[in-house]
Enzyme design. Structure first.
Site, short mmCIF file in Angstrom:
data_model
loop_
_atom_site.label_atom_id
_atom_site.label_comp_id
_atom_site.label_asym_id
_atom_site.label_seq_id
_atom_site.Cartn_x
_atom_site.Cartn_y
_atom_site.Cartn_z
N ASN A 218 5.07 -7.82 -5.17
CA ASN A 218 4.96 -6.32 -5.45
C ASN A 218 5.79 -5.36 -4.46
OD1 ASN A 218 3.11 -5.18 -3.41
ND2 ASN A 218 1.59 -6.73 -4.22
N ASP A 288 -3.58 -9.57 -7.63
CA ASP A 288 -4.99 -9.82 -7.94
C ASP A 288 -5.05 -11.13 -8.52
OD1 ASP A 288 -6.54 -7.43 -7.29
OD2 ASP A 288 -5.55 -6.41 -9.10
N LYS A 298 11.72 -26.96 -7.73
CA LYS A 298 12.24 -25.87 -8.55
C LYS A 298 12.04 -26.11 -9.90
CE LYS A 298 16.21 -22.81 -9.14
NZ LYS A 298 17.29 -23.31 -10.28
N PHE A 334 -8.34 1.30 0.24
CA PHE A 334 -7.30 2.22 -0.54
C PHE A 334 -7.51 1.94 -1.90
CE2 PHE A 334 -4.03 4.21 2.02
CZ PHE A 334 -4.39 3.88 3.29
N LYS A 348 -15.32 2.28 -6.62
CA LYS A 348 -14.78 1.31 -5.93
C LYS A 348 -15.67 1.46 -4.57
CE LYS A 348 -10.40 0.37 -7.63
NZ LYS A 348 -8.86 0.60 -7.65
N LYS A 352 -17.70 -1.86 -3.53
CA LYS A 352 -17.36 -2.91 -2.57
C LYS A 352 -18.08 -2.55 -1.19
CE LYS A 352 -13.08 -3.64 -4.78
NZ LYS A 352 -11.55 -3.93 -4.58
N1 CTP Z 1 -7.74 -5.64 -1.96
C1 CTP Z 1 -8.25 -6.88 -1.22
N2 CTP Z 1 -8.35 -7.96 -1.77
C2 CTP Z 1 -7.73 -7.94 -3.17
C3 CTP Z 1 -7.28 -6.86 -3.90
C4 CTP Z 1 -7.43 -5.60 -3.22
O1 CTP Z 1 -8.46 -6.66 -0.04
N3 CTP Z 1 -7.76 -9.29 -3.70
C5 CTP Z 1 -7.89 -4.22 -1.20
C6 CTP Z 1 -6.62 -3.41 -0.98
O2 CTP Z 1 -6.20 -3.69 0.27
C7 CTP Z 1 -7.18 -1.73 -1.26
C8 CTP Z 1 -8.18 -2.06 -2.31
O3 CTP Z 1 -8.94 -3.35 -2.27
O4 CTP Z 1 -7.66 -1.48 -0.04
C9 CTP Z 1 -7.55 -1.98 -3.36
O5 CTP Z 1 -8.71 -1.96 -4.54
P1 CTP Z 1 -8.63 -2.80 -5.78
O6 CTP Z 1 -9.93 -2.53 -6.48
O7 CTP Z 1 -8.20 -4.01 -5.75
O8 CTP Z 1 -7.42 -1.99 -6.60
P2 CTP Z 1 -6.67 -2.50 -7.76
O9 CTP Z 1 -6.21 -3.82 -7.64
O10 CTP Z 1 -5.82 -1.09 -8.32
O11 CTP Z 1 -8.06 -2.46 -8.72
P3 CTP Z 1 -8.00 -2.13 -10.42
O12 CTP Z 1 -7.17 -3.21 -10.87
O13 CTP Z 1 -9.38 -2.51 -10.66
O14 CTP Z 1 -7.60 -0.72 -10.37
#
Ligand code: CTP
Length: 406
Positions: A218, A288, A298, A334, A348, A352
Site C-alpha cells: 500500500n 488485512d 517467479k 489509528f 474500533k 479493540k
Molecule cells: N492494524 C493492525 N493490524 C492489522 C490491521 C490494522 O495493527 N492487521 C492497526 C493499524 O495499525 C491501525 C488500526 O489497526 O492502528 C487500523 O484499524 P483497522 O480496523 O484495521 O482499520 P481498517 O483496516 O481501515 O479496517 P476496516 O477495513 O474495518 O475499516
C-alpha cells in the site's frame, strides 16, 4: 491575537488573501504589509477588503513611523509568501522598504515565514544559510512544500497551503518555539515521560508476497510513525520502532528499529516487545489480507487466462495487543476512514480495547498517505476529543504524544 501578514513578491501572493480570511474567521485581528513587488500579484483593494484595514506599503507615508506603531500593534508577524529576497534581507539586517524595516523592528516577538520560490533557489547555499540564521533567531518556517512550481518544474519550493499556515499560527499561540525555530512542545521537564518508559510504535506499510518478485502493498510512507517515534524519543522515552519497508531513516540513541516486511512479521515483533512497554501507538498500514500461498519462484503468465489470487486474513496486531494489555499500559490505534468517521472510530476503540484512537479522515485535503501534513481527531475512551488543524506530521506527532503519553 493581533497578527500582521507580510506579503512579498512571489506568485504565491495570490494565496495571501485566503490566509487573511482564515485568520479573521478564527477571530484574529489582521493588518497587512506588502512590498511593492507583492502588489504585482495581489491588489491593495483585495488585501484591504479581506483584512478590513489599510495596507502598509510605504515607509515614507503616514509620518514615517508607521513601522514602529505597527510593530507595537502586532503580536505576531507572518510573512507569506516569503521570497528568497526578504529572507536574505532579514538575515543580513537590511531594511530598505516598509516590510523589511518592520521585520527588523519586530524583534522579540514571534515571526513565522512561509518561504516560496523556485527549487534551485531554495537549494542555493546562500538561501539555506539565511534560513539557518533566521531559525537560530527563533523565526519559525512553515514549508516550503514539494510539488509543482509556477515555473513548471516540480521540487521543493511551493508555499505551504493557507490552511496549514493558519494552523501553525494557532499552534504558535500555545506552543513554544525552540532555538532551531521549530515547534517544541516537549522542551520543558513537565513534558517528559517518566524516566525509563518504553513505547512501541509501528510504522509504514506491510508487503505480502505473491511470489519471489511480487507483493501486495500500500502507499503508506511511514512518515507519521517515524515522526511519532521521534516525538516520543524527544520526550525521553525508549522507543521500539517496528517498521515495514520504507526509505526513511532515523537516528536517535533511544530509538531501536526493527525492520520487517509482512504483517505476520510485524505481529511477531510487536507482540514480543509489547509486554515490556508502557504503551504502544500503532500507526502502520497493515495489509488485512495476504496470498494464501507464496510461490518460491517467479510465477509465469498462463496464456490469455486471467489470474486469481486466493487471500487469507492477517492477524490483527492492534486487537491482539488490546487483548494482552494490562491496566498500566496505554494502547493507541489509528483509523483511516472515508465515511461515518467518528462512529467507525468509536466502534474500533471499543472493539479493540484501546485507550485512544487517532482518526484521519480521507475527506480532509492534505491528510493521509504520502503527504507531509495531516489533520486528526484524537478520541479517548473516557470521552475526550481533541481536533487538530492541518499541521506537519511532526507537529501532529507532538500533539499525539502530549495527549496520550505525558
Ligand atoms: N492494524 C493492525 N493490524 C492489522 C490491521 C490494522 O495493527 N492487521 C492497526 C493499524 O495499525 C491501525 C488500526 O489497526 O492502528 C487500523 O484499524 P483497522 O480496523 O484495521 O482499520 P481498517 O483496516 O481501515 O479496517 P476496516 O477495513 O474495518 O475499516
Amino acid at each position: 491575537m493581533r497578527i500582521i501578514v507580510g506579503i512579498t513578491g512571489g506568485i504565491a501572493a495570490y494565496k495571501a488573501p485566503e490566509l487573511v480570511r482564515l485568520l479573521k474567521k478564527a477571530g484574529h485581528e489582521v493588518r497587512c504589509a506588502a512590498t511593492e513587488h507583492a502588489l504585482e500579484f495581489v491588489t491593495r483593494v483585495t488585501l484591504e477588503t479581506v483584512s478590513g484595514n489599510a495596507l502598509y506599503t510605504d515607509l515614507f507615508a503616514s509620518g514615517r513611523t508607521e513601522h514602529i506603531s505597527l510593530k507595537d500593534w502586532g503580536e505576531m508577524l507572518v510573512v507569506a509568501p516569503a521570497t528568497a529576497n526578504i529572507i536574505g534581507k532579514v538575515a543580513n539586517g537590511i531594511a530598505d522598504d516598509a516590510l523589511s524595516t518592520l521585520l527588523l523592528a519586530f524583534s522579540g516577538k514571534p515571526v513565522i515565514m512561509a518561504p516560496a520560490m523556485n527549487c534551485e533557489m531554495w537549494a542555493h547555499p546562500a538561501v539555506q544559510r539565511n534560513i539557518a540564521t533566521l531559525k537560530s533567531w527563533g523565526i519559525r518556517m512553515v514549508g516550503p512544500e514539494e510539488g509543482e512550481l509556477a515555473c513548471g518544474v516540480s521540487g521543493v519550493g511551493r508555499m505551504a497551503e493557507p490552511e496549514q499556515i493558519a494552523g501553525a499560527i494557532c499552534q504558535g499561540e500555545r506552543l513554544k518555539v525552540n532555538p532551531e525555530g521549530e515547534l517544541n512542545t516537549l522542551e520543558n521537564k513537565d513534558n517528559q515521560v517518566k524516566k525509563g518508559e518504553r513505547w512501541l510504535v509501528t510504522a509504514g506499510p506491510t508487503y505480502e508476497r505473491i511470489d519471489s518478485v511480487r507483493f501486495i502493498g500500500n502507499y503508506s510512507s511511514g512518515k507519521m510513525g517515524f515522526a511519532l517515534a521521534q516525538a516520543l524519543a524527544d520526550a525521553g522515552a525508549e522507543v521500539e520502532l517496528v517498521s515495514g519497508p520504507t526509505f526513511l531513516s532515523i537516528n536517535h540513541p533511544r530509538i531501536h528499529r526493527t525492520s520487517i516486511e509482512s504483517a505476520r512479521e510485524m505481529y511477531a515483533a510487536a507482540t514480543e516487545v509489547f509486554p515490556r512497554c508502557n504503551g504502544a501507538i500503532l500507526s502502520a498500514a497493515v495489509a488485512d489480507y495476504r496470498p494464501s500461498e507464496c510461490a518460491d519462484h517467479k510465477l509465469k503468465k498462463n496464456g490469455s487466462e486471467g489470474m486469481h489470487l486466493d487471500l487469507v486474513q492477517n492477524p490483527d496486531i492492534l486487537a491482539t495487543l488490546g487483548s494482552m494489555k494490562t491496566d498500566k499500559q496505554t494502547l493507541v490505534g489509528f483509523a483511516l476512514e472515508t465515511d461515518n468517521e467518528e462512529a467507525n472510530a468509536q466502534r474500533k476503540l471499543e472493539k479493540k480495547n484501546l485507550d485512544y484512537i487517532v482518526l484521519n479522515s480521507l475527506r480532509d485535503k492534505g491528510a493521509g498517505f504520502g503527504v507531509d501534513t495531516n489533520k486528526v481527531t484524537i478520541i479517548g475512551r473516557n470521552g475526550s476529543r481533541k481536533e487538530s488543524p492541518l499541521l506537519t506530521k511532526q507537529e501532529i506527532a507532538k500533539l499525539i504524544v502530549e495527549e496520550v503519553a505525558l
